[in-house]
Design a protein around this motif. Structure first.
Motif, PDB file in Angstrom:
ATOM      1  N   ILE A   7      13.528  44.822  24.749  1.00 52.35           N
ATOM      2  CA  ILE A   7      13.127  43.455  24.406  1.00 52.35           C
ATOM      3  C   ILE A   7      13.156  43.290  22.895  1.00 52.35           C
ATOM      4  CG2 ILE A   7      11.259  41.757  24.470  1.00 52.35           C
ATOM      5  CD1 ILE A   7      10.223  43.157  26.987  1.00 52.35           C
ATOM      6  N   GLU A   8      13.804  42.228  22.443  1.00 51.15           N
ATOM      7  CA  GLU A   8      13.767  41.857  21.028  1.00 51.15           C
ATOM      8  C   GLU A   8      13.412  40.383  20.937  1.00 51.15           C
ATOM      9  OE1 GLU A   8      17.261  42.781  18.855  1.00 51.15           O
ATOM     10  OE2 GLU A   8      17.248  44.918  19.353  1.00 51.15           O
ATOM     11  N   ASP A   9      12.346  40.077  20.211  1.00 44.06           N
ATOM     12  CA  ASP A   9      11.935  38.685  20.091  1.00 44.06           C
ATOM     13  C   ASP A   9      11.944  38.256  18.639  1.00 44.06           C
ATOM     14  OD1 ASP A   9       9.738  40.480  19.752  1.00 44.06           O
ATOM     15  OD2 ASP A   9       8.356  38.771  19.856  1.00 44.06           O
ATOM     16  N   SER A  10      12.216  36.979  18.441  1.00 43.96           N
ATOM     17  CA  SER A  10      12.203  36.360  17.115  1.00 43.96           C
ATOM     18  C   SER A  10      11.364  35.096  17.201  1.00 43.96           C
ATOM     19  CB  SER A  10      13.632  36.023  16.673  1.00 43.96           C
ATOM     20  OG  SER A  10      14.197  35.064  17.541  1.00 43.96           O
ATOM     21  N   ARG A  11      11.383  34.334  16.139  1.00 45.95           N
ATOM     22  CA  ARG A  11      10.589  33.106  16.128  1.00 45.95           C
ATOM     23  C   ARG A  11      11.062  32.102  17.158  1.00 45.95           C
ATOM     24  NH1 ARG A  11      10.245  29.715  10.622  1.00 45.95           N
ATOM     25  NH2 ARG A  11      12.386  29.203  11.257  1.00 45.95           N
ATOM     26  N   ASP A  12      12.348  32.126  17.500  1.00 48.48           N
ATOM     27  CA  ASP A  12      12.930  31.092  18.352  1.00 48.48           C
ATOM     28  C   ASP A  12      13.284  31.545  19.763  1.00 48.48           C
ATOM     29  OD1 ASP A  12      12.885  29.249  16.197  1.00 48.48           O
ATOM     30  OD2 ASP A  12      14.731  30.149  15.410  1.00 48.48           O
ATOM     31  N   GLN A  13      13.411  32.853  19.992  1.00 50.93           N
ATOM     32  CA  GLN A  13      13.893  33.281  21.292  1.00 50.93           C
ATOM     33  C   GLN A  13      13.524  34.739  21.567  1.00 50.93           C
ATOM     34  OE1 GLN A  13      18.161  32.738  20.806  1.00 50.93           O
ATOM     35  NE2 GLN A  13      18.431  34.867  20.184  1.00 50.93           N
ATOM     36  N   VAL A  14      13.800  35.152  22.808  1.00 54.34           N
ATOM     37  CA  VAL A  14      13.617  36.534  23.236  1.00 54.34           C
ATOM     38  C   VAL A  14      14.918  36.996  23.873  1.00 54.34           C
ATOM     39  CG1 VAL A  14      12.242  38.140  24.613  1.00 54.34           C
ATOM     40  CG2 VAL A  14      11.191  36.048  23.737  1.00 54.34           C
TER      41      VAL A  14
ATOM     42  N   ALA B 123      -2.672  32.733  36.715  1.00 57.72           N
ATOM     43  CA  ALA B 123      -1.642  33.084  35.738  1.00 57.72           C
ATOM     44  C   ALA B 123      -0.527  32.060  35.715  1.00 57.72           C
ATOM     45  CB  ALA B 123      -1.081  34.473  36.043  1.00 57.72           C
ATOM     46  N   SER B 124      -0.109  31.598  36.879  1.00 55.99           N
ATOM     47  CA  SER B 124       0.970  30.601  36.915  1.00 55.99           C
ATOM     48  C   SER B 124       0.547  29.325  36.213  1.00 55.99           C
ATOM     49  CB  SER B 124       1.381  30.308  38.361  1.00 55.99           C
ATOM     50  OG  SER B 124       0.407  29.566  39.070  1.00 55.99           O
ATOM     51  N   GLU B 125      -0.730  28.956  36.317  1.00 54.01           N
ATOM     52  CA  GLU B 125      -1.236  27.757  35.664  1.00 54.01           C
ATOM     53  C   GLU B 125      -1.326  27.936  34.150  1.00 54.01           C
ATOM     54  OE1 GLU B 125      -4.071  26.616  39.538  1.00 54.01           O
ATOM     55  OE2 GLU B 125      -4.964  27.381  37.682  1.00 54.01           O
ATOM     56  N   ILE B 126      -1.888  29.063  33.723  1.00 57.86           N
ATOM     57  CA  ILE B 126      -2.087  29.293  32.288  1.00 57.86           C
ATOM     58  C   ILE B 126      -0.757  29.472  31.570  1.00 57.86           C
ATOM     59  CG2 ILE B 126      -2.967  30.969  30.609  1.00 57.86           C
ATOM     60  CD1 ILE B 126      -5.410  31.331  32.380  1.00 57.86           C
ATOM     61  N   VAL B 127       0.145  30.283  32.128  1.00 62.10           N
ATOM     62  CA  VAL B 127       1.434  30.539  31.479  1.00 62.10           C
ATOM     63  C   VAL B 127       2.281  29.280  31.434  1.00 62.10           C
ATOM     64  CG1 VAL B 127       3.603  31.821  31.693  1.00 62.10           C
ATOM     65  CG2 VAL B 127       1.423  33.001  31.997  1.00 62.10           C
TER      66      VAL B 127
ATOM     67  N   GLY C 214      -1.529  35.869  29.419  1.00 62.16           N
ATOM     68  CA  GLY C 214      -1.203  35.052  28.258  1.00 62.16           C
ATOM     69  C   GLY C 214      -0.189  35.693  27.338  1.00 62.16           C
ATOM     70  N   ALA C 215       0.010  35.055  26.198  1.00 67.09           N
ATOM     71  CA  ALA C 215       0.956  35.565  25.203  1.00 67.09           C
ATOM     72  C   ALA C 215       0.434  36.856  24.590  1.00 67.09           C
ATOM     73  CB  ALA C 215       1.189  34.522  24.117  1.00 67.09           C
ATOM     74  N   LEU C 216       1.347  37.768  24.292  1.00 65.58           N
ATOM     75  CA  LEU C 216       0.964  39.028  23.676  1.00 65.58           C
ATOM     76  C   LEU C 216       0.666  38.822  22.194  1.00 65.58           C
ATOM     77  CD1 LEU C 216       3.600  41.456  25.225  1.00 65.58           C
ATOM     78  CD2 LEU C 216       1.333  40.862  26.084  1.00 65.58           C
ATOM     79  N   PRO C 217      -0.295  39.532  21.641  1.00 70.19           N
ATOM     80  CA  PRO C 217      -0.574  39.421  20.204  1.00 70.19           C
ATOM     81  C   PRO C 217       0.679  39.704  19.379  1.00 70.19           C
ATOM     82  CG  PRO C 217      -2.304  40.662  21.312  1.00 70.19           C
ATOM     83  CD  PRO C 217      -1.214  40.453  22.317  1.00 70.19           C
ATOM     84  N   CYS C 218       0.963  38.834  18.434  1.00 69.06           N
ATOM     85  CA  CYS C 218       2.125  38.937  17.535  1.00 69.06           C
ATOM     86  C   CYS C 218       3.452  38.674  18.247  1.00 69.06           C
ATOM     87  CB  CYS C 218       2.189  40.307  16.846  1.00 69.06           C
ATOM     88  SG  CYS C 218       0.697  40.724  15.925  1.00 69.06           S
ATOM     89  N   HIS C 219       3.406  38.280  19.513  1.00 72.59           N
ATOM     90  CA  HIS C 219       4.625  37.968  20.260  1.00 72.59           C
ATOM     91  C   HIS C 219       4.404  36.674  21.058  1.00 72.59           C
ATOM     92  CE1 HIS C 219       6.328  41.974  19.448  1.00 72.59           C
ATOM     93  NE2 HIS C 219       5.115  42.442  19.695  1.00 72.59           N
ATOM     94  N   PRO C 220       4.364  35.533  20.380  1.00 73.54           N
ATOM     95  CA  PRO C 220       3.973  34.284  21.052  1.00 73.54           C
ATOM     96  C   PRO C 220       4.922  33.822  22.150  1.00 73.54           C
ATOM     97  CG  PRO C 220       4.806  33.859  18.834  1.00 73.54           C
ATOM     98  CD  PRO C 220       4.646  35.336  18.953  1.00 73.54           C
ATOM     99  N   ARG C 221       6.139  34.341  22.174  1.00 73.59           N
ATOM    100  CA  ARG C 221       7.087  33.934  23.214  1.00 73.59           C
ATOM    101  C   ARG C 221       7.141  34.911  24.389  1.00 73.59           C
ATOM    102  NH1 ARG C 221      10.129  29.590  22.173  1.00 73.59           N
ATOM    103  NH2 ARG C 221      10.033  28.764  20.047  1.00 73.59           N
TER     104      ARG C 221
ATOM    105  N   THR D 125      19.082  35.877  27.268  1.00 68.37           N
ATOM    106  CA  THR D 125      18.379  35.261  26.146  1.00 68.37           C
ATOM    107  C   THR D 125      17.560  34.081  26.667  1.00 68.37           C
ATOM    108  OG1 THR D 125      20.185  35.880  24.660  1.00 68.37           O
ATOM    109  CG2 THR D 125      18.634  34.227  23.874  1.00 68.37           C
ATOM    110  N   ALA D 126      16.299  34.019  26.263  1.00 69.28           N
ATOM    111  CA  ALA D 126      15.404  32.970  26.757  1.00 69.28           C
ATOM    112  C   ALA D 126      14.501  32.478  25.639  1.00 69.28           C
ATOM    113  CB  ALA D 126      14.559  33.519  27.903  1.00 69.28           C
ATOM    114  N   ARG D 127      13.996  31.279  25.827  1.00 65.32           N
ATOM    115  CA  ARG D 127      12.987  30.773  24.880  1.00 65.32           C
ATOM    116  C   ARG D 127      11.651  31.476  25.098  1.00 65.32           C
ATOM    117  NH1 ARG D 127      11.013  26.161  24.885  1.00 65.32           N
ATOM    118  NH2 ARG D 127      11.461  25.566  27.050  1.00 65.32           N
ATOM    119  N   HIS D 128      11.385  31.853  26.352  1.00 65.74           N
ATOM    120  CA  HIS D 128      10.136  32.540  26.682  1.00 65.74           C
ATOM    121  C   HIS D 128      10.420  33.629  27.707  1.00 65.74           C
ATOM    122  CE1 HIS D 128       7.352  29.686  24.696  1.00 65.74           C
ATOM    123  NE2 HIS D 128       8.252  28.782  25.033  1.00 65.74           N
ATOM    124  N   LEU D 129       9.635  34.710  27.630  1.00 66.49           N
ATOM    125  CA  LEU D 129       9.712  35.808  28.578  1.00 66.49           C
ATOM    126  C   LEU D 129       8.355  35.958  29.255  1.00 66.49           C
ATOM    127  CD1 LEU D 129      10.986  38.435  29.804  1.00 66.49           C
ATOM    128  CD2 LEU D 129      10.182  39.618  27.735  1.00 66.49           C
TER     129      LEU D 129
END
Length: 404
Positions: A214-221, A380-384, A355-362, A232-236
């Protein structure tokens, strides 16, 4: 990227009932999507259907295939009552948060029932009361306190004395809490139904495919796969059960093995109202009836070490469960027709991490489901879905990885 584990062994009772097949494709080229979900069990299926229903493009992958992980090992007592009693959880996380966790759990079970009805999924859904029997964790006096604590946070609960419990349900225990609004269902049928609804909403399923990096950046994963192509996805969303990936932070999380049996159908022997039954004990016994009158019973939990030690215990654990079941309900034919073992993740408080992982918002993850797996999958389905849609869920902090 993750340790490969054998999620279950033996033959779960749900394989006695046909679940719809879920078609998958072969991943042959790089692809892009709004959301990539890793895992095609119950939690992945719920997230997929919710996100696809919200208009996102969704891809799911699984290293085995749909419904082939730990989902089939659940006994599918879908309860809002958390593993951790409210009176025990309150000192751990604070009274306000404990009460809200219980209320959110009750809401999730209600939402799931409505969701299944709205989607028209045939998963043998029934609404059922539950009995929480006195045990070595909560004696009758503590059970009375637990019932009162639930009422104070807006959750109905009735304490039953030994006499009332025996007269109404034929069970000889010192006391119990009677609750309403829980569910019982077929987990494979539900998972398949959710995935098939997602396919109708243009979700894409690739299996067997394993995420390898997994490699994530500000815009994608970007997720590399075992077959070569990259997704490639906007969110994982990581919905891999207790097979945790390296990127997930270390938490107060452990893996527990449980064992279960199921009898032959015996509808004439089922106890009044086919209530769900579990104990205020450690480890606790839990049981339910299926729509055709089988009795499904689980328990004997212990810490997971490895499959080589866990699997040979099935025969002995099945005998122990049958003996406990007979002691509780002597009228039953307790001879196991099915026996199996599975493992699940749990936490010190019994509450999951979502939820989102610390330092990995996507990158979003769900873990630590304990005995409330299907209920927590709904939450989880509701929160995510809210997080990906840019909406703040009011309870997200209760379950977040950054919670204290």
């Amino acid at each position: 990227m993750a340790r490969k584990l054998d999620l279950r062994s033996g033959r779960p009772v749900w394989f006695a009932y046909r679940a719809p097949s879920v078609p998958t494709e072969k991943l042959t080229r790089d692809v892009k999507t709004d959301v990539l979900i890793v895992g095609m069990g119950i939690s992945g299926a719920m997230a997929t259907e919710t996100l696809a229903g919200a208009g996102h493009s969704v891809i799911c992958i699984d290293r085995r295939g749909p419904l082939l992980g730990s989902t089939a090992a659940t006994t599918a007592l879908v309860q809002f009552e958390l593993d951790q009693p409210l009176t025990k959880l309150s000192p751990m996380v604070g009274k306000a948060d404990a009460g809200q966790a219980w209320r959110r759990s009750r809401l999730a079970v209600s939402n799931l029932g409505g969701r299944i009805a709205e989607l028209g999924i045939d998963c043998r859904l029934t609404s059922s009361p539950s009995l929480y029997l006195a045990g070595d964790v909560l004696d009758p006096s503590a059970l009375r306190d637990e019932a009162e604590a639930r009422r104070q946070v807006g959750i109905g609960a009735s304490y039953l004395t030994r006499k009332v419990l025996a007269d109404e349900f034929g069970i000889d225990r010192a006391g119990a809490i009677l609750s309403h609004g829980n569910l019982a269902l077929d987990p494979r049928k539900l998972t398949a139904g959710l995935l098939l609804k997602s396919l109708q909403r243009k979700a894409r399923f690739y299996a067997p495919v394993q995420a390898t990096a997994i490699e994530d950046s500000r815009d994608q994963v970007a997720v590399a796969t075992s077959l070569g192509p990259t997704i490639t996805a906007r969110h994982l969303v990581l919905a891999t059960g207790y097979e945790l990936t390296d990127i997930i932070p270390k938490t107060a999380h452990s893996v527990v093995s449980t064992w279960a049996i199921a009898t032959a159908p015996q509808p004439k022997n089922i106890w009044p109202r086919a209530v769900l039954i579990w104990e205020a004990s450690e480890p606790y016994l839990y049981l339910r009836a299926t729509a055709d009158g089988r009795v499904v019973c689980g328990g004997e939990d212990e810490g997971f070490t490895d499959e080589a030690r866990r699997d040979p215990l099935i025969a002995d654990k099945a005998k122990r469960l049958a003996k406990k079941l007979h002691r509780l309900l002597p009228r039953l034919d307790v001879r196991p027709e099915f026996a199996w073992t599975g493992s699940f993740g749990t936490t010190s408080t019994g509450m999951p991490y979502i939820g989102a992982l610390p330092c990995h918002p996507r990158i979003h993850a769900v873990m630590g489901y304990g005995g409330n797996g299907i209920t927590f999958s709904q939450i989880a389905s509701e929160i995510v879905a809210s997080a990906i849609g840019g909406i703040e869920d009011s309870d997200a902090k209760l379950f977040s990885f950054s919670r204290s």
